[in-house]
Design a protein around this motif. Structure first.
Motif, PDB file in Angstrom:
ATOM      1  N   THR A 282      -5.599   7.533  -3.806  1.00 60.16           N
ATOM      2  CA  THR A 282      -6.386   6.302  -3.819  1.00 60.16           C
ATOM      3  C   THR A 282      -6.482   5.731  -2.410  1.00 60.16           C
ATOM      4  OG1 THR A 282      -5.393   5.873  -5.970  1.00 60.16           O
ATOM      5  CG2 THR A 282      -6.619   4.073  -4.965  1.00 60.16           C
ATOM      6  N   PRO A 283      -7.698   5.593  -1.861  1.00 63.62           N
ATOM      7  CA  PRO A 283      -7.839   5.041  -0.512  1.00 63.62           C
ATOM      8  C   PRO A 283      -7.241   3.634  -0.420  1.00 63.62           C
ATOM      9  CG  PRO A 283      -9.941   5.902  -1.297  1.00 63.62           C
ATOM     10  CD  PRO A 283      -8.988   5.936  -2.458  1.00 63.62           C
ATOM     11  N   ILE A 284      -6.811   3.267   0.777  1.00 62.12           N
ATOM     12  CA  ILE A 284      -6.117   1.988   0.964  1.00 62.12           C
ATOM     13  C   ILE A 284      -6.981   0.811   0.518  1.00 62.12           C
ATOM     14  CG2 ILE A 284      -5.106   0.439   2.677  1.00 62.12           C
ATOM     15  CD1 ILE A 284      -4.314   2.956   4.266  1.00 62.12           C
ATOM     16  N   TYR A 285      -8.281   0.828   0.899  1.00 64.36           N
ATOM     17  CA  TYR A 285      -9.112  -0.331   0.546  1.00 64.36           C
ATOM     18  C   TYR A 285      -9.158  -0.504  -0.968  1.00 64.36           C
ATOM     19  CZ  TYR A 285     -13.231   2.124  -1.218  1.00 64.36           C
ATOM     20  OH  TYR A 285     -14.074   2.876  -1.976  1.00 64.36           O
TER      21      TYR A 285
ATOM     22  N   ASN B  21     -10.727  -3.283   9.487  1.00 60.08           N
ATOM     23  CA  ASN B  21     -11.963  -2.918   8.784  1.00 60.08           C
ATOM     24  C   ASN B  21     -11.694  -2.517   7.337  1.00 60.08           C
ATOM     25  OD1 ASN B  21     -13.472  -3.342  11.073  1.00 60.08           O
ATOM     26  ND2 ASN B  21     -13.346  -1.204  11.737  1.00 60.08           N
TER      27      ASN B  21
ATOM     28  N   ILE C 279       0.833  -1.195   0.000  1.00 66.31           N
ATOM     29  CA  ILE C 279       0.000   0.000   0.000  1.00 66.31           C
ATOM     30  C   ILE C 279       0.870   1.247   0.000  1.00 66.31           C
ATOM     31  CG2 ILE C 279      -2.042  -0.999   1.088  1.00 66.31           C
ATOM     32  CD1 ILE C 279      -0.871   0.433   3.703  1.00 66.31           C
ATOM     33  N   ALA C 280       0.327   2.300  -0.587  1.00 70.94           N
ATOM     34  CA  ALA C 280       0.987   3.601  -0.575  1.00 70.94           C
ATOM     35  C   ALA C 280       0.141   4.541   0.270  1.00 70.94           C
ATOM     36  CB  ALA C 280       1.118   4.128  -1.995  1.00 70.94           C
TER      37      ALA C 280
ATOM     38  N   ARG D 286     -13.338  -4.317   4.241  1.00 71.56           N
ATOM     39  CA  ARG D 286     -14.097  -3.589   3.229  1.00 71.56           C
ATOM     40  C   ARG D 286     -13.619  -3.945   1.818  1.00 71.56           C
ATOM     41  NH1 ARG D 286     -15.092   2.787   2.025  1.00 71.56           N
ATOM     42  NH2 ARG D 286     -16.255   2.336   0.142  1.00 71.56           N
TER      43      ARG D 286
ATOM     44  N   ALA E 212      -4.133  -7.303   7.611  1.00 70.64           N
ATOM     45  CA  ALA E 212      -4.139  -6.040   8.357  1.00 70.64           C
ATOM     46  C   ALA E 212      -2.874  -5.912   9.197  1.00 70.64           C
ATOM     47  CB  ALA E 212      -5.382  -5.946   9.244  1.00 70.64           C
TER      48      ALA E 212
ATOM     49  N   ILE F 285      -3.331  -1.945  16.542  1.00 68.41           N
ATOM     50  CA  ILE F 285      -4.065  -2.927  15.743  1.00 68.41           C
ATOM     51  C   ILE F 285      -4.271  -4.208  16.549  1.00 68.41           C
ATOM     52  CG2 ILE F 285      -3.890  -4.427  13.711  1.00 68.41           C
ATOM     53  CD1 ILE F 285      -2.588  -1.990  12.309  1.00 68.41           C
TER      54      ILE F 285
ATOM     55  N   GLU G  70      -4.261   7.554   8.429  1.00 62.82           N
ATOM     56  CA  GLU G  70      -4.759   6.870   7.243  1.00 62.82           C
ATOM     57  C   GLU G  70      -4.681   5.349   7.401  1.00 62.82           C
ATOM     58  OE1 GLU G  70      -2.731   8.024   3.690  1.00 62.82           O
ATOM     59  OE2 GLU G  70      -4.042   6.841   2.412  1.00 62.82           O
ATOM     60  N   ARG G  71      -3.623   4.885   8.043  1.00 64.95           N
ATOM     61  CA  ARG G  71      -3.459   3.450   8.230  1.00 64.95           C
ATOM     62  C   ARG G  71      -4.529   2.835   9.112  1.00 64.95           C
ATOM     63  NH1 ARG G  71       1.179   0.706   7.000  1.00 64.95           N
ATOM     64  NH2 ARG G  71       2.913   2.010   6.366  1.00 64.95           N
ATOM     65  N   ILE G  72      -4.780   3.437  10.262  1.00 65.33           N
ATOM     66  CA  ILE G  72      -5.532   2.671  11.253  1.00 65.33           C
ATOM     67  C   ILE G  72      -6.894   3.239  11.650  1.00 65.33           C
ATOM     68  CG2 ILE G  72      -3.400   1.733  12.211  1.00 65.33           C
ATOM     69  CD1 ILE G  72      -3.948   3.428  14.656  1.00 65.33           C
ATOM     70  N   VAL G  73      -7.205   4.443  11.192  1.00 67.88           N
ATOM     71  CA  VAL G  73      -8.432   5.070  11.659  1.00 67.88           C
ATOM     72  C   VAL G  73      -9.622   4.699  10.771  1.00 67.88           C
ATOM     73  CG1 VAL G  73      -9.475   7.363  11.438  1.00 67.88           C
ATOM     74  CG2 VAL G  73      -7.557   7.018  12.977  1.00 67.88           C
ATOM     75  N   ASP G  74     -10.800   4.510  11.356  1.00 62.65           N
ATOM     76  CA  ASP G  74     -11.984   4.389  10.505  1.00 62.65           C
ATOM     77  C   ASP G  74     -12.947   5.560  10.662  1.00 62.65           C
ATOM     78  OD1 ASP G  74     -13.162   3.458  12.920  1.00 62.65           O
ATOM     79  OD2 ASP G  74     -12.692   1.390  12.361  1.00 62.65           O
TER      80      ASP G  74
ATOM     81  N   ILE H  94      -2.509  -1.909   9.004  1.00 64.11           N
ATOM     82  CA  ILE H  94      -3.671  -1.068   8.723  1.00 64.11           C
ATOM     83  C   ILE H  94      -4.879  -1.607   9.487  1.00 64.11           C
ATOM     84  CG2 ILE H  94      -2.882  -0.329   6.449  1.00 64.11           C
ATOM     85  CD1 ILE H  94      -4.686  -2.440   5.214  1.00 64.11           C
ATOM     86  N   ASN H  95      -5.907  -0.790   9.543  1.00 66.73           N
ATOM     87  CA  ASN H  95      -7.127  -1.155  10.248  1.00 66.73           C
ATOM     88  C   ASN H  95      -7.775  -2.388   9.591  1.00 66.73           C
ATOM     89  OD1 ASN H  95      -9.887  -1.205  11.131  1.00 66.73           O
ATOM     90  ND2 ASN H  95      -9.622   0.916  11.796  1.00 66.73           N
TER      91      ASN H  95
ATOM     92  N   PRO I  18      -8.494  13.655  -7.515  1.00 68.11           N
ATOM     93  CA  PRO I  18      -8.597  13.182  -6.141  1.00 68.11           C
ATOM     94  C   PRO I  18      -7.475  13.757  -5.271  1.00 68.11           C
ATOM     95  CG  PRO I  18      -7.916  11.409  -7.628  1.00 68.11           C
ATOM     96  CD  PRO I  18      -8.051  12.640  -8.448  1.00 68.11           C
TER      97      PRO I  18
ATOM     98  N   VAL J 179     -11.909   2.817  15.537  1.00 65.86           N
ATOM     99  CA  VAL J 179     -10.619   3.464  15.797  1.00 65.86           C
ATOM    100  C   VAL J 179     -10.818   4.900  15.335  1.00 65.86           C
ATOM    101  CG1 VAL J 179      -8.160   3.490  15.310  1.00 65.86           C
ATOM    102  CG2 VAL J 179      -9.378   1.313  15.381  1.00 65.86           C
TER     103      VAL J 179
ATOM    104  N   ARG K 256     -12.682  11.865   3.181  1.00 65.16           N
ATOM    105  CA  ARG K 256     -11.906  11.956   1.939  1.00 65.16           C
ATOM    106  C   ARG K 256     -12.804  12.216   0.745  1.00 65.16           C
ATOM    107  NH1 ARG K 256      -6.821   8.191   1.848  1.00 65.16           N
ATOM    108  NH2 ARG K 256      -6.942   8.947  -0.252  1.00 65.16           N
TER     109      ARG K 256
ATOM    110  N   ASP L 191     -13.535   7.524   5.159  1.00 61.89           N
ATOM    111  CA  ASP L 191     -13.869   7.482   3.734  1.00 61.89           C
ATOM    112  C   ASP L 191     -14.742   8.658   3.340  1.00 61.89           C
ATOM    113  OD1 ASP L 191     -12.411   5.210   3.245  1.00 61.89           O
ATOM    114  OD2 ASP L 191     -14.076   3.859   3.668  1.00 61.89           O
TER     115      ASP L 191
END
Lengths: 133, 312
Positions: free
Chosen positions: A13-16, A53, A7-8, A57, A45, B176, B197-201, A50-51, B281, B34, B221, B218
């Motif tokens: 672009t969102p991670i999912y 969730n 991942i970047a 998703r 994860a 995590i 960005e990595r861990i938050v929802d 990363i999360n 974007p 999170v 963003r 999401d």
């Protein structure tokens, strides 16, 4: 596993979506084959830090698109089905390719008849290309 | 009554003298999330967090944590909350083992496996003295002390402050790890948007004491968009647009960043008669900087109607 998902961060672009795209592409170009298993949500994860969730998703999207299927609670596997892009995504990719093509047509100054007959002549063989069957 | 939110505040307000540091904040932190608590320095994040823990008395408004009024948290409820204050404070003269023994005495529940698991992430040995620890190691120790009681709700005030990238990564891995248990909630503040960005929802953005956004990451963003308009000559002035965060003009281009773009804002852009309009974007960091930058209206909130944001 035949795919090394990366991942970047800070990307538009969102991670999912990065995960969805990489798996989809790997399936399209044959790096992942039907029956290959994806890492569990938790494992991916923790490896990507990363999360969970976010992974969940991405996997849900992949499942909805028919790229992967879950097998009796044993995890996610690459599905048999070949059509890996959603209808929307197919249209987007097609439009993109078409734009490029038409630009070239204009630059080369080819006439309509020549373009149409060339496309018609080549079209039947396209159906056998694996990515668009 | 069982709530879907582990933290709920209603018009939570704090004045220090005549200075308002937290202004009518309605926060709702979903159970199991999170939750990233964002905002520039001095925005009121730490004061809000301290009010949630009952360490600061609100001037007005109410706050509940785990269903209990924050002004009056029993030791039992407090034991279910893990709080790591800004700055990673620990008693200097102790060894790591002593710090663990000391802390565990305050908690009915203490999981030594978790404690040592976190210490391992940070490469810490039981015999090391606190006074000899680096900043990152100290953070690791604090985190171990905070996680060992296995709190339902974890509140971390800028845990990444002063950490090197390796220690920050260990911090994220530990966070995590916490989410392994179902229904654990983490609220943390941070300036490191790559970590967010990595861990938050879910995110909430506090700006000069006011809560300006609260939604899923999401959605956040998604709601901030940038448009590039090209013109045959010099672009016109950037028009008044609802939700304009940032406008920039160059020789033949106008670049605008909008919050909550909609048909009305599209129409305003179209009326400028540009040659082309292209939506580009934005990465989270760019979106946040445009959102928090100086040139923007203060008048709108991002409260999306898509069900992902917190109800208030």
């Amino acid at each position: 596993m035949a795919i090394d998902i990366r991942i970047a961060l800070g990307s538009p672009t969102p991670i999912y979506w990065q995960i969805v795209e990489q798996v989809t592409r790997a399936v399209a170009d044959g790096a992942l084959k039907p029956g290959d298993q994806l890492p569990s949500v938790r494992a991916l994860a923790e490896r990507l830090v990363i999360n969970p969730n976010t992974v969940a998703r991405a996997y849900k999207d992949l499942e909805r698109e028919g790229v992967v299927e879950s097998m009796r609670g044993k995890g996610l596997y690459i599905a048999e089905k070949r059509q890996v892009f959603s209808e929307e995504e197919r249209q987007r990719r097609f439009d993109q390719a078409l734009d490029l093509f038409l630009h070239e047509v204009r630059v080369l100054g080819l006439d309509r008849e020549r373009v149409l007959s060339a496309v018609a002549g080549r079209l039947p063989s396209v159906e056998h290309e694996p990515a668009f069957s | 009554m069982q709530s879907d939110y582990v933290i709920e505040t209603h018009r939570l307000t704090k004045y220090y003298g005549r200075r308002c540091v937290v202004d009518s904040v309605d926060l709702a932190v979903p159970k199991g999330s999170v939750f990233g608590f964002l905002g520039r320095n001095g925005a009121g994040k730490s004061t809000t967090i301290r009010m949630l823990l009952g360490l600061v008395t609100p001037t007005r408004g109410t706050a509940t944590v785990l269903g209990h009024n924050c002004a009056d948290l029993s030791p039992e409820v407090r034991g279910r909350i893990g709080y790591m204050a800004e700055g990673h404070h620990v008693h200097e003269w102790m060894s790591i083992k002593e710090a663990g023994d000391f802390q565990s005495a305050f908690f009915a529940h203490w999981n030594n496996e978790v404690y040592h698991g976190v210490l391992d992430y940070f490469g810490l040995k039981d015999s090391a003295k606190v006074k000899d620890l680096s900043r990152g190691e100290r953070a690791g120790l604090c985190l171990g002390l905070t996680l060992a009681p296995e709190p339902e709700l974890l509140i971390l005030d800028d845990p990444a402050l002063g950490l090197d990238p390796v220690a920050r990564r260990s911090l994220l891995q530990s966070m995590i790890y916490v989410t392994r248990a179902a229904d654990r909630t983490i609220l943390f503040s941070s300036h490191v948007l790559a970590d967010v960005e990595r861990i938050v929802d879910h995110v909430a953005v506090l700006d000069r004491s006011v809560l300006r956004a609260q939604c899923s990451l999401d959605t956040f963003r998604d709601r901030i968009r940038q448009y590039v308009l090209t013109f045959p000559g010099t672009p016109p002035e950037v028009p008044k647009i609802p939700g304009l965060l940032h406008g920039f003009r160059s020789d033949a281009e106008m670049i605008v960043t909008l919050a909550n773009p909609n048909p009305e804002t599209n129409l305003i852009l179209a009326r400028l008669h540009p040659e082309t309009i292209q939506e580009t974007p934005l990465g989270l960091e760019d979106a946040f900087i445009d959102y928090m930058g100086e040139r923007r209206e203060r008048s709108f909130f991002m409260r999306a109607g898509d069900g992902t944001e917190a109800a208030v």
